[in-house]
Design a protein around this motif. Structure first.
Motif, PDB file in Angstrom:
ATOM      1  N   UNK A  74       0.834  -1.206   0.000  1.00 61.78           N
ATOM      2  CA  UNK A  74       0.000   0.000   0.000  1.00 61.78           C
ATOM      3  C   UNK A  74       0.868   1.256   0.000  1.00 61.78           C
ATOM      4  N   UNK A  75       1.869   1.281   0.885  1.00 63.39           N
ATOM      5  CA  UNK A  75       2.689   2.488   1.034  1.00 63.39           C
ATOM      6  C   UNK A  75       3.596   2.731  -0.168  1.00 63.39           C
ATOM      7  N   UNK A  76       3.830   1.699  -0.980  1.00 67.34           N
ATOM      8  CA  UNK A  76       4.675   1.859  -2.173  1.00 67.34           C
ATOM      9  C   UNK A  76       3.945   2.591  -3.298  1.00 67.34           C
ATOM     10  N   UNK A  77       2.618   2.746  -3.153  1.00 66.28           N
ATOM     11  CA  UNK A  77       1.811   3.404  -4.178  1.00 66.28           C
ATOM     12  C   UNK A  77       1.585   4.862  -3.805  1.00 66.28           C
ATOM     13  N   UNK A  78       2.089   5.783  -4.604  1.00 66.77           N
ATOM     14  CA  UNK A  78       1.971   7.214  -4.312  1.00 66.77           C
ATOM     15  C   UNK A  78       0.507   7.658  -4.355  1.00 66.77           C
ATOM     16  N   UNK A  79       0.221   8.697  -3.559  1.00 63.04           N
ATOM     17  CA  UNK A  79      -1.124   9.296  -3.525  1.00 63.04           C
ATOM     18  C   UNK A  79      -2.209   8.248  -3.271  1.00 63.04           C
ATOM     19  N   UNK A  80      -1.928   7.380  -2.327  1.00 63.52           N
ATOM     20  CA  UNK A  80      -2.896   6.334  -1.998  1.00 63.52           C
ATOM     21  C   UNK A  80      -4.033   6.934  -1.182  1.00 63.52           C
ATOM     22  N   UNK A  81      -5.263   6.699  -1.616  1.00 60.88           N
ATOM     23  CA  UNK A  81      -6.447   7.223  -0.940  1.00 60.88           C
ATOM     24  C   UNK A  81      -7.273   6.057  -0.404  1.00 60.88           C
ATOM     25  N   UNK A  82      -7.355   5.961   0.918  1.00 58.36           N
ATOM     26  CA  UNK A  82      -8.114   4.901   1.573  1.00 58.36           C
ATOM     27  C   UNK A  82      -9.383   5.497   2.172  1.00 58.36           C
ATOM     28  N   UNK A 135      -1.847   3.927   3.839  1.00 58.73           N
ATOM     29  CA  UNK A 135      -2.137   5.165   3.115  1.00 58.73           C
ATOM     30  C   UNK A 135      -1.339   6.338   3.685  1.00 58.73           C
ATOM     31  N   UNK A 136      -1.214   6.374   5.011  1.00 59.56           N
ATOM     32  CA  UNK A 136      -0.460   7.478   5.612  1.00 59.56           C
ATOM     33  C   UNK A 136       1.020   7.396   5.239  1.00 59.56           C
ATOM     34  N   UNK A 137       1.536   6.171   5.113  1.00 63.32           N
ATOM     35  CA  UNK A 137       2.946   6.000   4.749  1.00 63.32           C
ATOM     36  C   UNK A 137       3.208   6.292   3.268  1.00 63.32           C
ATOM     37  N   UNK A 138       2.156   6.250   2.463  1.00 66.17           N
ATOM     38  CA  UNK A 138       2.290   6.523   1.038  1.00 66.17           C
ATOM     39  C   UNK A 138       2.665   7.991   0.798  1.00 66.17           C
ATOM     40  N   UNK A 139       3.505   8.229  -0.180  1.00 63.07           N
ATOM     41  CA  UNK A 139       3.854   9.599  -0.564  1.00 63.07           C
ATOM     42  C   UNK A 139       2.604  10.303  -1.088  1.00 63.07           C
ATOM     43  N   UNK A 140       2.142  11.316  -0.369  1.00 70.67           N
ATOM     44  CA  UNK A 140       0.936  12.037  -0.757  1.00 70.67           C
ATOM     45  C   UNK A 140      -0.343  11.326  -0.381  1.00 70.67           C
ATOM     46  N   UNK A 141      -0.235  10.225   0.353  1.00 71.39           N
ATOM     47  CA  UNK A 141      -1.415   9.414   0.668  1.00 71.39           C
ATOM     48  C   UNK A 141      -2.276   9.998   1.778  1.00 71.39           C
ATOM     49  N   UNK A 142      -3.540   9.614   1.790  1.00 70.52           N
ATOM     50  CA  UNK A 142      -4.493  10.053   2.805  1.00 70.52           C
ATOM     51  C   UNK A 142      -5.431   8.903   3.144  1.00 70.52           C
TER      52      UNK A 142
END
Length: 448
Positions: free
Chosen positions: A307-315, A351-358
């Protein structure tokens, strides 16, 4: 190797399959749409002769026949990885129990647990020319189940969609003990989402503007995530990706609106990745033989590292209630069981660990209590006694109600209490302030 000859040798009736189950056995019923039908009916006839048969499964979409025998508690237990309404009713009858676990851990649990797995039985697609039975939309943990099971019974259903993946999404005829050709019932379906409520739409209109082009989406189950999905389908967003635990109808709508390309995904570029799917026939038809969709084991889809490897991850997930400390409960109403841990915490963290994730936890600010006949707040001073903490106060990112969307990450207790009260229903805010003062998490100088 002649696969058709092997198939013919292993073909058996549902009654013959049921006869393999003995008292004291652990029997795995697969998961969701893979729950057996023909073998289940045969087992229900045999079960009164047996005792202490322990079944595992989850997310039942119809009432199994084994639930409907006289006094099932005298003969069996149902042990669920993730409960729904059918299983909640069975709890009251004394034979259904929840197995608390992070969904992402299931494959490893099967492979490493010393607990026995005597027989696995579940629905599959017809065998292909290479001798493989596809798991349909429930790759999930079934590969690990097949590795652990002493005997594997597959129940063939021509209506099961063939879902492509690339890993652990099928079992070979050489591995199975028996093959049952059932009556090919329709695949279990969830009711199509009704029109979004006013509250759902208000929350959706707060969340969707925070999603950037190229984001990667995970949607939970329920009216609110569905409303958000519908709004995404109608938005100007583009080049979205999908990496989710559960594939739901909303993703089909978003894809058919041309919003999903997966072009910016760092993993599985161009593919919609999911652990299992449950929805309407529209969704099953979309998943069937669709190379854009990737059915994958849950220890991959829900792994925080994936999950965190995917940028701008929105959960986007929902909750039953939340307290002023920021503890979210998505599993119970007090001690009354509602659901399970699933993968919500994995996606909140990933998602929080993702670059730009929320990560968004969404809920209506109030609910109508039928017992008291009153409107009550879903935002509480502390969670009701016995409530399960699904997401701890240290892990919540965004909290959204129809009254606003607030970022709780890193706030002190008084800042967090203030932010949470700000999105509570106005009728309950003064009462919540008083309770926050008693809990020593309120600064009078910062009253709303």
């Amino acid at each position: 190797m002649d696969f058709m000859e092997m198939y013919a040798q292993k073909k058996m009736t549902a009654e013959q399959a049921a006869s393999l189950v003995k008292s004291g056995d652990w029997v795995d019923y697969g998961w969701c749409v893979n729950t057996p039908v023909a073998v289940d009916a045969a087992l229900a006839k045999r079960l009164p002769e047996l005792e202490n048969v322990n079944f595992r499964g989850g997310i039942l979409m119809w009432v199994p026949e084994i639930f409907q025998i006289d006094d099932p508690a005298a003969h069996m237990t149902w042990n669920s990885w993730h409960m729904g309404g059918i299983e909640r009713k069975a709890i009251a009858q004394g034979f259904s129990f929840y197995s608390p676990i992070r969904y992402s851990e299931l494959p490893r649990y099967y492979r490493e647990s010393p607990d026995p797995l005597d027989i696995a039985v579940f629905q599959v697609t017809p065998m292909d020319e290479h001798g493989y039975f596809n798991f349909g939309p429930s790759t999930s943990h079934l590969g690990a189940v097949c590795e652990k099971a002493r005997k594997i019974i597959v129940e063939v259903n021509t209506n099961m969609p063939r879902c492509l993946g690339g890993m652990e999404n099928c079992v070979h005829v050489s591995q199975v003990t028996g093959i049952v050709e059932g009556d090919n019932p329709p695949i279990g379906q969830m009711a199509a989402a009704g029109p979004a409520s006013e509250v759902d739409l208000k929350v959706a209109n707060l969340v969707v503007p925070q999603i950037p082009d190229g984001a990667c989406l995970q949607l939970g189950i329920g009216g609110m995530p569905n409303a958000i999905g519908s709004l995404i389908a109608q938005s100007d967003l583009k080049d979205l990706g999908v990496h989710t635990e559960m594939y739901v109808d909303a993703f089909v709508d978003i894809a058919k609106a041309g919003k999903i390309t997966g072009a910016h995904k760092q993993l599985d570029k161009g593919r919609q990745v999911y652990a299992f799917g449950a929805g309407t026939q529209k969704m099953y038809d979309y998943l069937n033989n669709n190379p854009e969709c990737m059915s994958a084991p849950v220890d991959y889809t829900n792994d925080i590292r994936s999950i965190s490897a995917l940028d701008n991850f929105i959960s986007i997930n929902n909750a039953v209630d939340i307290d002023l400390f920021g503890q979210a409960n998505a599993e119970s109403a007090g001690v009354k069981h509602i659901s399970g841990a699933g993968g919500q915490l994995d996606f909140v963290l990933g998602a929080y660990l993702s670059k730009g994730g929320k990560s968004f936890i969404c809920l209506s600010s109030t609910f109508f209590n039928k017992k008291t006949g009153q409107l009550e707040s879903r935002i509480r001073p502390t969670l009701e006694s016995g409530s399960i903490i699904t997401d701890t106060r240290a892990n919540l990112h965004y909290l959204c109600t129809e009254y606003g969307c607030v970022n709780l990450k890193g706030l002190t207790t008084w800042e967090k209490a203030e932010a949470i009260i700000n999105v509570a229903h106005p009728d309950f805010r003064e009462e919540l302030i008083k309770e926050a003062e008693k809990l020593h998490i309120w600064r009078r100088s910062n009253k709303i």
